[in-house]
Design a protein around this motif. Structure first.
Motif, mmCIF file in Angstrom:
data_model
loop_
_atom_site.group_PDB
_atom_site.id
_atom_site.type_symbol
_atom_site.label_atom_id
_atom_site.label_comp_id
_atom_site.label_asym_id
_atom_site.label_seq_id
_atom_site.Cartn_x
_atom_site.Cartn_y
_atom_site.Cartn_z
ATOM 1 N N VAL A 23 3.867 -24.134 -22.592
ATOM 2 C CA VAL A 23 3.581 -22.838 -23.306
ATOM 3 C C VAL A 23 4.782 -21.925 -23.352
ATOM 4 C CG1 VAL A 23 1.675 -21.094 -23.619
ATOM 5 C CG2 VAL A 23 1.126 -23.393 -22.905
ATOM 6 N N ALA A 24 5.127 -21.444 -22.209
ATOM 7 C CA ALA A 24 5.777 -20.554 -22.038
ATOM 8 C C ALA A 24 6.477 -20.394 -20.813
ATOM 9 C CB ALA A 24 5.286 -19.102 -22.194
ATOM 10 N N ALA A 25 7.595 -19.718 -20.563
ATOM 11 C CA ALA A 25 8.398 -19.375 -19.529
ATOM 12 C C ALA A 25 8.895 -18.138 -19.134
ATOM 13 C CB ALA A 25 9.629 -20.272 -19.450
ATOM 14 N N ASN A 26 8.748 -17.625 -18.004
ATOM 15 C CA ASN A 26 9.242 -16.136 -17.934
ATOM 16 C C ASN A 26 9.912 -15.849 -16.510
ATOM 17 O OD1 ASN A 26 7.439 -14.795 -20.063
ATOM 18 N ND2 ASN A 26 5.755 -15.579 -18.853
ATOM 19 N N ILE A 27 10.975 -15.145 -16.406
ATOM 20 C CA ILE A 27 11.490 -14.655 -15.300
ATOM 21 C C ILE A 27 10.796 -13.513 -14.758
ATOM 22 C CG2 ILE A 27 13.411 -13.603 -14.172
ATOM 23 C CD1 ILE A 27 14.115 -16.537 -14.674
ATOM 24 N N VAL A 28 10.164 -13.818 -13.443
ATOM 25 C CA VAL A 28 9.399 -12.662 -12.699
ATOM 26 C C VAL A 28 10.087 -12.142 -11.716
ATOM 27 C CG1 VAL A 28 7.207 -11.878 -11.543
ATOM 28 C CG2 VAL A 28 7.245 -13.908 -13.405
ATOM 29 N N GLU A 29 10.305 -10.855 -11.811
ATOM 30 C CA GLU A 29 11.089 -9.792 -10.719
ATOM 31 C C GLU A 29 10.251 -9.209 -9.840
ATOM 32 O OE1 GLU A 29 14.795 -8.101 -11.949
ATOM 33 O OE2 GLU A 29 14.374 -8.854 -13.962
ATOM 34 N N THR A 30 10.189 -9.284 -8.648
ATOM 35 C CA THR A 30 9.433 -8.724 -7.765
ATOM 36 C C THR A 30 10.409 -7.776 -6.665
ATOM 37 O OG1 THR A 30 9.669 -10.423 -6.164
ATOM 38 C CG2 THR A 30 7.642 -10.248 -7.598
ATOM 39 N N THR A 31 9.828 -6.581 -6.469
ATOM 40 C CA THR A 31 10.694 -5.684 -5.497
ATOM 41 C C THR A 31 9.989 -5.408 -4.083
ATOM 42 O OG1 THR A 31 9.627 -3.934 -6.595
ATOM 43 C CG2 THR A 31 11.824 -4.734 -7.405
ATOM 44 N N LYS A 32 10.291 -5.504 -3.114
ATOM 45 C CA LYS A 32 9.533 -5.134 -1.840
ATOM 46 C C LYS A 32 10.009 -3.813 -1.449
ATOM 47 C CE LYS A 32 9.622 -8.210 1.571
ATOM 48 N NZ LYS A 32 9.883 -9.041 2.679
ATOM 49 N N THR A 33 8.661 -2.800 -1.533
ATOM 50 C CA THR A 33 8.931 -1.615 -1.212
ATOM 51 C C THR A 33 8.217 -1.385 0.365
ATOM 52 O OG1 THR A 33 8.630 -1.019 -3.468
ATOM 53 C CG2 THR A 33 8.213 0.656 -1.818
ATOM 54 N N PRO A 34 8.793 -1.111 1.353
ATOM 55 C CA PRO A 34 8.201 -0.819 2.637
ATOM 56 C C PRO A 34 6.989 0.545 2.284
ATOM 57 C CG PRO A 34 10.501 0.034 2.501
ATOM 58 C CD PRO A 34 10.043 -0.415 1.169
ATOM 59 N N PHE A 35 6.024 -0.203 3.198
ATOM 60 C CA PHE A 35 4.802 0.811 3.394
ATOM 61 C C PHE A 35 5.004 2.261 3.995
ATOM 62 C CE2 PHE A 35 0.227 1.225 2.301
ATOM 63 C CZ PHE A 35 -0.352 1.609 3.053
ATOM 64 N N PRO A 36 4.664 3.293 3.701
ATOM 65 C CA PRO A 36 5.111 4.546 4.390
ATOM 66 C C PRO A 36 4.387 4.380 5.751
ATOM 67 C CG PRO A 36 3.742 4.990 2.212
ATOM 68 C CD PRO A 36 4.041 3.419 2.317
ATOM 69 N N ALA A 37 5.213 4.998 6.601
ATOM 70 C CA ALA A 37 4.704 4.720 8.115
ATOM 71 C C ALA A 37 3.461 5.543 8.388
ATOM 72 C CB ALA A 37 5.908 5.551 9.031
ATOM 73 N N ALA A 38 2.646 5.054 8.902
ATOM 74 C CA ALA A 38 1.500 5.589 9.323
ATOM 75 C C ALA A 38 1.290 5.889 10.651
ATOM 76 C CB ALA A 38 0.235 4.801 8.897
ATOM 77 N N GLU A 39 0.413 6.673 10.901
ATOM 78 C CA GLU A 39 -0.178 6.533 12.807
ATOM 79 C C GLU A 39 -0.531 5.708 13.277
ATOM 80 O OE1 GLU A 39 0.375 9.814 14.426
ATOM 81 O OE2 GLU A 39 1.402 10.350 12.819
ATOM 82 N N PRO A 40 -0.127 5.025 14.448
ATOM 83 C CA PRO A 40 -0.689 3.966 15.179
ATOM 84 C C PRO A 40 -2.003 4.093 15.139
ATOM 85 C CG PRO A 40 0.745 5.214 16.453
ATOM 86 C CD PRO A 40 0.822 5.707 15.156
ATOM 87 N N VAL A 41 -2.598 2.834 15.118
ATOM 88 C CA VAL A 41 -4.315 2.724 15.518
ATOM 89 C C VAL A 41 -4.545 2.726 17.017
ATOM 90 C CG1 VAL A 41 -6.256 1.655 14.935
ATOM 91 C CG2 VAL A 41 -4.841 1.922 13.159
ATOM 92 N N PRO A 42 -5.011 3.610 17.530
ATOM 93 C CA PRO A 42 -5.249 3.658 19.033
ATOM 94 C C PRO A 42 -6.187 2.552 19.347
ATOM 95 C CG PRO A 42 -6.908 5.359 18.302
ATOM 96 C CD PRO A 42 -5.983 4.783 16.974
ATOM 97 N N ALA A 43 -5.712 1.494 20.522
ATOM 98 C CA ALA A 43 -6.557 0.395 20.949
ATOM 99 C C ALA A 43 -7.987 0.870 21.420
ATOM 100 C CB ALA A 43 -5.744 -0.326 22.106
ATOM 101 N N ALA A 44 -8.903 0.084 21.262
ATOM 102 C CA ALA A 44 -10.293 0.486 21.658
ATOM 103 C C ALA A 44 -10.428 0.229 23.268
ATOM 104 C CB ALA A 44 -11.300 0.060 20.808
#
Length: 78
Positions: free
Chosen positions: A57-78
């Motif tokens: 049917v069709a062919a495509n070139i798919v480009e993906t980029t990896k973007t780091p997730f913004p740093a978040a505060e660590p979740v305290p252990a229960a």
């Protein structure tokens, strides 16, 4: 990263996708089309009596980029 995404129509008229990583970016459209036609003619992939990659049917070139997730505060252990 670039991925080659090829879509085919199966014998039961559903669309199936084949995704290949590490694609050769110098391939021409004719090369990809010829390869897809050969794959369909070979009938390599089937589920029961249904050819999964029956018609290109069709062919495509798919480009993906990896973007780091913004740093978040660590979740305290229960």
């Amino acid at each position: 990263m670039k991925t080659l995404e090829m879509s085919f129509k199966s014998a039961d008229t559903r669309i199936k996708y084949l995704r290949l990583k590490y694609v050769n970016e110098t391939l021409s459209a004719e090369d990809v089309q010829e390869t897809m036609l050969k794959m369909a003619a070979a009938k390599l992939f089937a589920k029961g009596d249904v050819a999964l990659y029956d018609q290109p049917v069709a062919a495509n070139i798919v480009e993906t980029t990896k973007t780091p997730f913004p740093a978040a505060e660590p979740v305290p252990a229960a």
